[in-house]
Design an enzyme around this catalytic site. Structure first.
Site, PDB file in Angstrom:
ATOM      1  N   ASN A  49     -27.250  80.915   2.940  1.00  0.00           N
ATOM      2  CA  ASN A  49     -26.081  80.067   2.820  1.00  0.00           C
ATOM      3  C   ASN A  49     -24.823  80.889   3.079  1.00  0.00           C
ATOM      4  OD1 ASN A  49     -24.533  77.765   2.274  1.00  0.00           O
ATOM      5  ND2 ASN A  49     -25.723  77.230   0.457  1.00  0.00           N
ATOM      6  N   CYS A  92     -18.852  76.075   7.741  1.00  0.00           N
ATOM      7  CA  CYS A  92     -20.253  76.462   7.590  1.00  0.00           C
ATOM      8  C   CYS A  92     -20.983  76.558   8.928  1.00  0.00           C
ATOM      9  CB  CYS A  92     -20.972  75.487   6.672  1.00  0.00           C
ATOM     10  SG  CYS A  92     -20.904  73.763   7.229  1.00  0.00           S
ATOM     11  N   HIS A 143     -23.632  69.935   6.037  1.00  0.00           N
ATOM     12  CA  HIS A 143     -23.573  71.383   5.817  1.00  0.00           C
ATOM     13  C   HIS A 143     -24.568  72.064   6.744  1.00  0.00           C
ATOM     14  CE1 HIS A 143     -22.551  75.044   3.803  1.00  0.00           C
ATOM     15  NE2 HIS A 143     -23.744  75.212   3.256  1.00  0.00           N
TER      16      HIS A 143
END
Length: 466
Positions: free
Chosen positions: A408, A84, A385
């Protein structure tokens, strides 16, 4: 003496400390005495806790409208990997590249970035462990065991990402596409961990068996060199051989064809992603009172490139972080990288975060009332994250914020085509880090950056990787 007294007063093996049949009967009777417990059990058994605890009124009132929105196109998808931090940092970079190229659709190769991060991180780990072995660190010390446990994960930090881009550049995704192992890194990581741990084992054995310091240094260097070569082979077999150069040509959104000729990844990065990102700094909200605001902190043994920029942060109030993000989105129109604890109070399917989105306490008839400092201190929360802010709803006063739009990297099949909505109080509680231009900082923060960092141990929660 007090500690000894406490330990001697409590024996977990004593009958008083054990879970007896009588205690179990009392617990069961208490559960059955409350009708709501059985209703909750029936509901959760059949539907799952989130569907039962979801706060309907709160969910329907969380709007997806924003006064400021940065359009970054289709979301990316990291699949079954922990990349991520690379996806989100490259999502910021691709926004700049798309403007410079005059195109709306573009994606960098995250596989390329991961290849060199893994290779550099293997070297960083080997050199770090070699130094510890030569210094006489016991192989069963907390430090050595912590480093062995954490080796070769997928997670990382903004500074670590920029270390890779500054040294190796970046390439369009077409020139180094995804592979089976880049989309599911578990087997590749398992092999790399075993390879690197074996090398460390041999290093410590060599130091123990060698009387001369020079000989130990040379033999451990040879072990590290061989292990790095093996790691390179593993990575190349799993991810493919990364390009050293490529022919770059494209058609912009006005239909104009462009041919730039042969470019290296480093040339591509510096041509189409300006150097502004390289001057960013990381701000964190460490809520523990012993770590004062306005002070730079760092994490020992945390990094990926030997000789690269160290992983350091400036500890600031969370409101200052929010003000910086709001200003970047409103004034510069650029996405902002950030790291958070993404799991609490998250509706993944609908793409929402709010501190009161789920009423777990009502379902369980208990309370969850630790504050941010307590959650960090007692291992209940840490950054896990990384994403990018791409929008904000600013209140009429022009300063306070209502909610945030988040890009995202979990694909477009969830949320608002992959974009999430974050309620403003959730930012306060669960966002830990943002990357912003150094020039945004006031004089006292600029001065703090010039001072040595307060170093925290490898296992400190501020060293958690996204």
């Amino acid at each position: 003496m007090a500690s000894t007294s406490m330990n001697s007063a409590f024996d977990p093996a004593s009958p008083a400390a054990s879970l007896t049949e009588g205690t179990l009967d009392e617990l069961t009777a208490a559960f059955d005495a409350r009708e709501a417990n059985r209703i909750a059990m029936n509901a959760v058994v059949n539907a799952g806790i989130d569907d039962v605890a979801r706060n309907y009124d709160r969910a329907r009132r969380l709007q997806r409208r924003f006064s400021v929105t940065v359009d970054n196109g289709d979301v990316t998808n990291q699949r079954r990997s922990g990349r991520c931090w690379l996806f989100s940092s490259l999502n910021v970079a691709r926004f700049i590249a798309k403007k410079n190229l005059g195109i709306k659709s573009f994606e960098f190769s995250q596989n390329y970035a991961m290849f060199f991060d893994k290779l550099e991180r293997a070297n960083y780990f080997l050199q770090d462990m070699r130094a510890l072995a030569l210094a006489g660190e016991p192989n069963d010390s907390r430090l050595v065991q912590a480093l062995l446990h954490d080796v070769m994960g997928d997670g990382g930090q903004w500074t670590m990402a920029l270390n890779i881009y500054k040294k190796y550049g970046a390439v369009p995704k077409d020139f180094y596409p995804e592979t089976a192992s880049s989309q599911n890194t578990s087997q590749m990581n398992t092999m790399l961990r075993s390879l690197l741990r074996q090398a460390v084992c041999r290093m410590f054995e060599t130091v123990d068996a060698t009387s001369g310091a020079d000989e130990a240094a040379q033999r451990t260097a040879d072990i590290a060199k061989d292990a790095l070569a093996a790691a390179h082979r593993v990575l190349t077999i799993h991810l493919g051989e990364p390009p050293r150069s490529f022919e770059w040509e494209w058609t912009d959104d006005d239909g104009q064809f462009h041919r730039a000729g042969t470019m290296t990844p480093q040339q591509f990065w510096h041509t189409y992603v300006d150097a502004g990102l390289e001057d960013y700094v990381c701000l964190v909200d460490d809520p523990r009172e012993e770590h004062p605001k306005g002070v730079k902190i760092g994490i020992e043994h945390l990094g990926n490139v030997v000789g690269g920029d160290p992983t350091e942060y400036l500890n600031v109030p969370v409101q200052f972080m929010k003000d910086c993000v709001r200003r970047i989105l409103s004034e510069q129109g650029i996405p902002v990288w950030f790291g958070a604890d993404c799991h609490p109070m998250m509706d993944r399917k609908n793409g929402a975060w709010a501190t009161d989105l789920f009423e777990y306490g009502r379902v369980y008839d208990t309370t969850f009332d630790m504050d941010k400092q307590e959650r960090v201190r007692f291992a209940d929360s840490a950054m896990n994250h990384a994403m990018a802010f791409v929008g904000v709803d600013v209140a009429d006063d022009g300063m306070s914020t209502n909610r945030w739009r988040v890009e995202n990297s979990w694909g477009a099949d969830i949320a608002d085509k992959g974009y999430f909505t974050m309620d403003d109080p959730w930012f306060d509680q669960y966002v830990y880090e943002v990357a912003v231009p150094r020039t945004m900082l006031p004089a006292e923060y600029q001065a703090a950056l010039a001072k040595p960092a307060i170093m925290l141990p490898e296992w400190d929660p501020m060293g958690a990787l996204a």
